[in-house]
Scaffold this active site. Structure first.
Site, mmCIF file in Angstrom:
data_model
loop_
_atom_site.group_PDB
_atom_site.id
_atom_site.type_symbol
_atom_site.label_atom_id
_atom_site.label_comp_id
_atom_site.label_asym_id
_atom_site.label_seq_id
_atom_site.Cartn_x
_atom_site.Cartn_y
_atom_site.Cartn_z
ATOM 1 N N ASN A 274 5.019 0.295 5.524
ATOM 2 C CA ASN A 274 5.486 0.731 4.208
ATOM 3 C C ASN A 274 7.003 0.597 4.098
ATOM 4 O O ASN A 274 7.739 0.914 5.021
ATOM 5 C CB ASN A 274 5.124 2.202 3.990
ATOM 6 C CG ASN A 274 3.719 2.515 4.405
ATOM 7 O OD1 ASN A 274 2.779 1.929 3.871
ATOM 8 N ND2 ASN A 274 3.565 3.391 5.381
ATOM 9 N N HIS A 306 7.072 -5.206 15.341
ATOM 10 C CA HIS A 306 6.166 -5.863 14.385
ATOM 11 C C HIS A 306 6.339 -5.252 12.989
ATOM 12 O O HIS A 306 6.534 -5.975 12.005
ATOM 13 C CB HIS A 306 4.718 -5.705 14.878
ATOM 14 C CG HIS A 306 3.684 -6.276 13.972
ATOM 15 N ND1 HIS A 306 3.091 -7.496 14.182
ATOM 16 C CD2 HIS A 306 3.125 -5.799 12.839
ATOM 17 C CE1 HIS A 306 2.228 -7.751 13.222
ATOM 18 N NE2 HIS A 306 2.217 -6.727 12.387
ATOM 19 N N GLU A 307 6.307 -3.941 12.910
ATOM 20 C CA GLU A 307 6.404 -3.301 11.583
ATOM 21 C C GLU A 307 7.797 -3.543 10.990
ATOM 22 O O GLU A 307 7.947 -3.754 9.800
ATOM 23 C CB GLU A 307 6.121 -1.796 11.670
ATOM 24 C CG GLU A 307 4.788 -1.425 12.309
ATOM 25 C CD GLU A 307 3.586 -2.183 11.792
ATOM 26 O OE1 GLU A 307 3.572 -2.601 10.611
ATOM 27 O OE2 GLU A 307 2.626 -2.372 12.572
HETATM 28 N N1 B3K Z 1 -0.361 -4.107 7.917
HETATM 29 C C1 B3K Z 1 -0.960 -3.061 8.705
HETATM 30 C C2 B3K Z 1 -2.438 -3.156 8.811
HETATM 31 C C3 B3K Z 1 -3.157 -2.520 7.698
HETATM 32 C C4 B3K Z 1 -4.635 -2.477 7.982
HETATM 33 C C5 B3K Z 1 -5.381 -1.998 6.802
HETATM 34 N N2 B3K Z 1 -6.776 -1.838 7.045
HETATM 35 C C6 B3K Z 1 -0.376 -3.015 10.053
HETATM 36 C C7 B3K Z 1 0.214 -4.266 10.555
HETATM 37 O O1 B3K Z 1 -0.437 -5.263 10.782
HETATM 38 O O2 B3K Z 1 1.409 -4.295 10.668
HETATM 39 ZN ZN ZN Z 2 1.253 -6.553 10.640
#
Ligand code: B3K
Ligand code: ZN
Length: 886
Positions: A274, A306-307
Site C-alpha cells: 500500500n 520487494h514491497e
Molecule cells: N501485492 C501483494 C499480494 C497481494 C495478494 C492478494 N491476494 C504482495 C506482493 O506481492 O507484494
Molecule cells: Zn509483489
C-alpha cells in the site's frame, strides 16, 4: 465426469479479451471512517467523471461492493432512490457526465475472517485491498485502471486506538466526543483502490530516517505491538538498504516524506505494498537473534525490499487489469532477487530461486492449474497470485535482461518508468519500452507471456576432431497445457561455456559470430524449433556447460554419464551449473534407487558418486554455503516430478537410503567439518556466518542418520546452549524425525519457553507437521486442538496443515487416503472462514492424476465431495473444478 455446477450456478469466468476501459473515472475520493468493531460506518465522497476513452453507449456508473450494508446514496446532494444493488455491484443509470456521489455503508470488521477489506487482527484495525478488497469497504469501481487521489479521515476510540494511520501525509488531527479522536491523511499520489490502506491500534513505533539521492529526508516508521518493540531493527536496516539499492541500480527515488510499515498477526500472505503504508504479516517483519532464524532474516530483508520496490514497479506504474499482474509482480520479484543477490551470496540466491521454480512452478506448469504468466481467464483472481505469475514472471524479466545486457536493460526500465509514470499499463507496454530503448524486436519473445508450460530442450553434441568443430544441436518443444495445444517456439537465451579436459574454460569462437571478440561465455539465442550452434577451433572434445546461471526457465534433456556429471560438479566455473551437475548426479542416483526399491532390488550407491560428494565436502575452494547446497538432495516433491507415476513411499525410502549411505561413507569428514565450524560468536546476519551455520546443519543432519548417541547429545546440547534460533531450530528439526525419549520432552520445553511468541510457536508447529514419525497425522490433528493453534489465523494454518500437506508428502499421500480426507475436511471448514487460504490448501490435491489408480480414485472422490458443498466459494470452486476437468 464430476458433478460440475451447471452453467447457471457456476461462477462467471472473466476473460482478458473482454477488457473495456472504465465508463466513469473517479478523480478524487474523500473517505470518513467512524471506526467500530462491529459497526464501522464509511462515508465516501466520489468526484465522478465520464471516461472519454470508453466508447460504450450504455453509460451506467458501476460500483463494485461485497458484504456491505448500504445506508444511503446521494448524487450532487440529492438522495438517490433509483438504483440496482445486488450481491456484487451497485448500478446507477442516468448519472451526469460530472458529479459528486456520496455513499454511506456499514461494515463489520470483527466478523471479517476472510481478511480482505477492513478487519480486526488481534485488537487492531487493518485493511487488505489487493486485489478486490476495497469493494468490501465501500462501493467503488474496484479495478486498477481507476486511479484517484484520496483524502481519508479516521475516527475511533482514543484509548483502544491511539494510532490512526492512512496512506500519504498526516494533515490534521484532533479530539472528538465520547473518548474518540480523529486523524486526517492526504495522499498526493494517484493510486488505484487496491493500494488503499488504513490502520488503527495501540502500537509501538520505531523510527529512523533516510536521506534520498536528491537530499530529501524521509521518515521511516515501523509499527508493532508493544511486546515486539525490540524486533524492528532488522526491518529498518533492510528498508534503508532497499532504498539505497533502488537508487543505485535503477535510479529510483522514494517520493513521499514518510514510509510506514505495520506488522499484523492475521494476514493472508507475506505483505502488501500500500502506498506509503505497507501492511506486513508480523512473521515478515519481526526478528531478533533468539527468535528468528537465518532464513527468517533473509526472508524479511527480501520482502521488505520487494514491497518497497513496488513503489515504482506497481504503484507509480500500475496494472491496467488483473491479467497484467506479472507486470508488477514478475518485475518486482526479479528486482528483489537481484537485491538479495547483491547483498548476500549470488550463487546461493540463484540456487534457492531455481529450486523454488523447479519444484513449484514447473509442477504448476505441468498440472491442471497451468497458466501463462499473463493468464487470459480466471474465476477468482486471488487464485492467480501464483509461482507462475511471480517466479516464472521474474525469470521472463531476467531473460529480457540477458538479451539486452545490463546497460540496455537499465535504458529500457528508465524509459518504461518515464513513459508510464502515473499510468495503468500492460505487459506489452513493458516489453515495448525495452524494445524502443534498445532498438530491437522482441515480438517472438512475447510467447513467454501468452503460452503456459515449461519448454523442453533436447540437446545433442558432435565433436569433429579433424575440423576442430564442436556442434550443439538443440530442439525445443513444449507440452500441451489445459486449453493450449501446439505451442509456438519460444525465444530462449542460453548462456554457454565449454570446459577442456583439465576443467578450464575454453575461449569460444562461434561460427556466424566472427564480429564479437572471443570470450569464455556466450549467449546462444534459440528462436526456432531446431537450431545448431557450432564452435570453431576446439582442440579436444570439450565438456558442455549449458544454461549457465539458469538463463532460461527450461528443462534440458541431455545424455550425461555419472562421470561427466562428476567432472562438471568438480570443475564448472559457473557456480550454479556446478551445483546443478551435483543435483543431476543425485537425481540419476535416486531414480535408480527408486526403481530398485520398487523391484525389491539391492540398494547401493556407486563409488564414483560417493567420491564426488567426498571431494565436494572436503573442497577448499568452494564456499561453505555452496557445499551445504550440494548436500541438500533434491526434495521429494521434485523427485516426484521426475517420475511417470509418483510412488511417494519409494521416493522417501530411496532418498533416506542415499542420505544414510552418504553419512556412512563420509562420517569422519562430516565430523571434521562440523567440529571445524563450531563457533561461540554472537549472532550476526552476515553471509559467511550464515554459510557456516548452514554447513553445520547439513553435517549434523547427515550424522544423525546414523542414530548414534553422540550425535543425539550434540543436538540436545545445541538446543539447550545455542544463543540463536538458527542453531536451535537446526537441531530441533533434526531431532523431530526421530522417535526417542528426548523428543517430546524437548518439544514441550520449547513450547513452554516460547508460547507467547507467535512466530516461534509457528516454527514449533511446522517442525511437528513435517516430522517423519509414522503417526504424524494423528499428532497434527491433536495439535489442531492445542491452544497454540487457531483456524482463523493463516500463519497457524500454513504452519500446521499447509506444511503437512505440502512437505510431508509420504504421510499426506498415505495409501489409506487419510491425508486426503484430512485435507478435504480442512478445506471445507476453511471455505466458510477464509476462502483464499482454503483454495491454496486444496492445490495440494490438484495433481491427483500423477499417482497410482488407487490414490487417484481416493483424491478424485474428495475433490467431488468438495465440489458438492453448497455455497462453495469461487476460490475453492475454481481449483476443484479445474483439477477435475483437466
Ligand atoms: N501485492 C501483494 C499480494 C497481494 C495478494 C492478494 N491476494 C504482495 C506482493 O506481492 O507484494
Ligand atoms: Zn509483489
Amino acid at each position: 465426469m464430476a458433478d460440475i455446477k451447471s452453467t447457471e450456478t457456476a461462477p462467471n469466468t472473466i476473460y482478458l479479451k473482454d477488457y473495456q476501459p472504465p465508463i466513469y473515472l473517479i478523480d478524487h475520493v474523500t473517505l470518513y471512517f467512524d471506526l467500530h468493531e462491529t459497526q464501522t460506518v464509511v462515508t465516501s465522497n466520489l468526484k465522478v467523471r465520464l471516461n472519454p476513452d470508453n466508447k460504450q453507449t450504455n453509460k451506467a456508473l458501476l460500483l463494485d461492493g461485497q458484504n456491505l450494508q448500504l445506508l444511503s446514496i446521494k448524487i450532487d446532494g440529492q438522495e438517490l432512490t433509483q438504483f440496482v444493488c445486488d450481491e456484487e455491484r451497485l448500478t446507477i443509470t442516468s448519472v451526469p457526465e460530472e458529479c459528486e456521489v456520496e455513499i454511506k455503508t456499514q461494515i463489520n470488521p470483527q466478523d471479517n475472517k476472510a481478511l480482505e477489506g477492513l478487519y480486526l487482527s488481534s485488537s487492531m484495525f487493518c485493511t487488505q485491498c489487493e486485489a478486490q478488497g476495497f469493494r468490501r469497504i465501500t462501493y467503488f469501481p474496484d479495478r486498477p485502471d481507476v486511479m484517484s487521489r484520496y483524502d481519508v479521515t479516521l475516527s475511533g476510540d482514543k484509548k483502544k486506538y491511539p494510532v490512526l494511520l492512512a496512506n500519504g501525509n498526516l494533515v490534521s488531527q484532533g479530539e472528538g466526543e465520547n473518548g474518540k479522536h480523529w486523524a486526517s491523511w492526504q495522499d498526493p499520489s494517484l493510486k488505484p483502490s487496491y493500494l488503499f490502506a488504513v490502520v488503527a491500534g495501540d502500537l509501538f513505533v520505531k523510527e529512523d530516517h533516510y536521506i534520498t539521492m536528491s537530499g530529501r529526508k524521509v521518515l521511516l516508521q515501523v509499527f508493532v505491538e508493544h511486546e515486539n518493540s525490540h524486533k524492528c531493527e532488522h526491518a529498518l536496516i533492510s528498508l534503508k538498504q532497499a532504498m539505497k539499492w533502488d537508487e543505485d541500480t535503477y535510479g529510483r527515488e522514494y517520493d513521499l516524506d514518510i514510509y510506514m510499515i505495520v506488522a499484523v498477526n492475521d494476514f493472508n500472505m507475506g505483505a502488501m505494498e500500500n502506498k506509503g503504508l505497507n501492511v506486513f504479516n508480523a512473521s515478515c517483519v519481526l526478528a531478533s537473534p533468539d527468535t528468528a532464524t537465518d532464513a527468517d532474516y533473509y526472508n524479511i530483508q527480501s520482502i521488505i525490499a520487494h514491497e518497497y520496490f513496488h513503489n515504482w514497479s506497481g504503484n507509480r506504474v500500475t496494472c491496467r487489469d488483473w491479467f497484467q499482474l506479472s507486470l508488477k509482480e514478475g518485475f518486482t520479484v526479479f528486482r528483489d532477487q537481484e537485491f538479495s543477490a547483491d547483498l548476500n551470496s549470488r550463487a546461493v540466491k540463484r540456487i534457492d530461486d531455481v529450486n523454488v521454480l523447479r519444484t513449484h512452478q514447473f509442477a504448476q506448469d505441468a498440472g491442471p492449474m497451468a497458466h501463462p504468466i499473463r493468464p487470459d481467464h480466471y474465476i477468482e483472481i486471488s487464485n492467480f497470485y501464483t509461482v507462475t505469475v511471480y517466479n516464472k514472471g521474474a525469470e521472463i524479466v531476467r531473460m529480457i535482461r540477458s538479451l539486452v545486457g545490463n546497460d540496455g536493460f537499465r535504458k529500457g526500465t528508465d524509459l518504461y518508468f518515464e513513459r508510464h509514470d502515473g499510468q495503468a499499463v500492460t505487459t506489452e507496454d513493458f516489453v515495448k519500452s525495452i524494445e524502443d530503448a534498445n532498438n530491437i524486436d522482441l515480438s517472438l519473445f512475447q510467447n513467454w507471456y501468452s503460452q503456459a508450460g515449461t519448454p523442453e530442450l533436447d540437446v545433442t553434441t558432435i565433436f569433429n576432431e579433424r575440423e576442430k568443430k564442436f556442434t550443439v544441436s538443440i530442439k525445443q518443444s513444449c507440452p500441451d497445457t489445459p486449453g493450449q495445444k501446439n505451442k509456438k517456439p519460444f525465444h530462449i537465451p542460453l548462456q554457454v561455456g565449454l570446459l577442456d579436459q583439465d576443467g578450464s574454460d575454453v575461449l569460444l569462437e562461434l561460427a556466424d559470430d566472427s564480429l564479437t571478440s572471443a570470450t569464455t561465455q556466450k549467449i546462444l539465442q534459440l528462436k526456432s524449433e531446431q537450431q545448431d550452434f557450432t564452435f570453431l577451433n576446439v582442440i579436444s572434445e570439450p565438456h558442455l556447460s549449458l544454461n549457465r546461471g539458469f538463463t532460461s526457465p527450461v528443462k534440458i534433456r541431455q545424455q550425461h554419464s555419472n562421470d561427466e556429471l562428476a567432472f562438471l560438479f568438480a570443475h564448472d566455473s559457473d557456480e550454479f551449473n556446478r551445483w546443478d551437475a551435483g543435483q543431476l548426479l543425485a537425481i540419476n542416483t535416486l531414480l535408480d534407487l527408486i526403481t530398485k526399491v520398487q523391484n525389491n532390488g539391492e540398494l547401493a550407491i556407486a563409488e564414483n558418486v560417493i567420491n564426488a560428494y567426498r571431494n565436494t565436502l572436503t573442497s577448499r575452494e568452494l564456499d561453505k554455503s555452496l557445499i551445504a547446497s550440494a548436500f541438500t538432495l533434491p526434495s521429494e516433491s521434485y523427485l516426484a516430478d521426475q517420475c511417470d507415476v509418483v510412488d511417494t513411499d519409494a521416493i522417501h525410502q530411496a532418498r533416506k537410503f542415499m542420505r544414510l549411505e552418504l553419512a556412512r561413507s563420509l562420517q569422519s569428514e562430516f565430523k571434521t567439518v562440523f567440529n571445524n565450524n563450531q563457533s561461540d560468536a554472537a549472532y550476526l546476519f552476515e553471509a559467511e556466518e550464515m554459510a557456516r551455520r548452514s554447513l553445520n546443519h547439513v553435517c549434523l543432519s547427515y550424522l544423525m542418520c546414523l542414530e548414534q548417541e553422540e550425535t543425539l547429545n550434540i543436538c540436545l546440547d545445541q538446543i539447550e546452549a545455542a544463543h540463536n534460533m538458527t542453531d536451535v531450530m537446526s537441531a530441533l528439526t533434526i531431532l523431530s524425525h526421530y522417535d526417542n525419549e528426548s523428543r517430546q520432552r524437548v518439544l514441550d520445553a520449547f513450547y513452554k519457553k516460547w508460547k507467547d511468541d507467535a512466530q516461534v510457536v509457528e516454527k514449533w508447529l511446522s517442525i511437528q507437521a513435517a516430522s517423519d514419525l509414522p503417526d504424524v497425522l494423528t499428532r497434527v490433528k491433536a495439535l489442531m486442538k492445542h491452544p497454540a493453534f487457531c483456524i482463523t489465523n493463516p500463519n497457524k494454518v500454513r504452519s500446521l496443515i499447509g506444511r503437512f500437506c505440502a512437505v510431508n508428502i509420504v504421510h499426506f499421500h498415505a495409501a489409506d487416503g487419510s491425508g486426503y480426507e484430512f485435507l478435504t475436511e480442512q478445506v471445507l471448514a476453511l471455505d466458510s472462514i477464509n476462502p483464499q487460504i482454503a483454495a491454496r490448501l486444496l492445490q495440494n490435491m490438484s495433481r491427483w492424476r500423477r499417482y497410482d489408480n488407487k490414490r487417484q480414485g481416493l483424491m478424485k472422490q474428495q475433490l467431488e465431495r468438495i465440489l458438492a458443498k453448497k455455497d462453495l466459494s469461487k476460490d475453492v470452486y475454481e481449483i476443484a473444478s479445474r483439477s477435475l476437468n483437466d
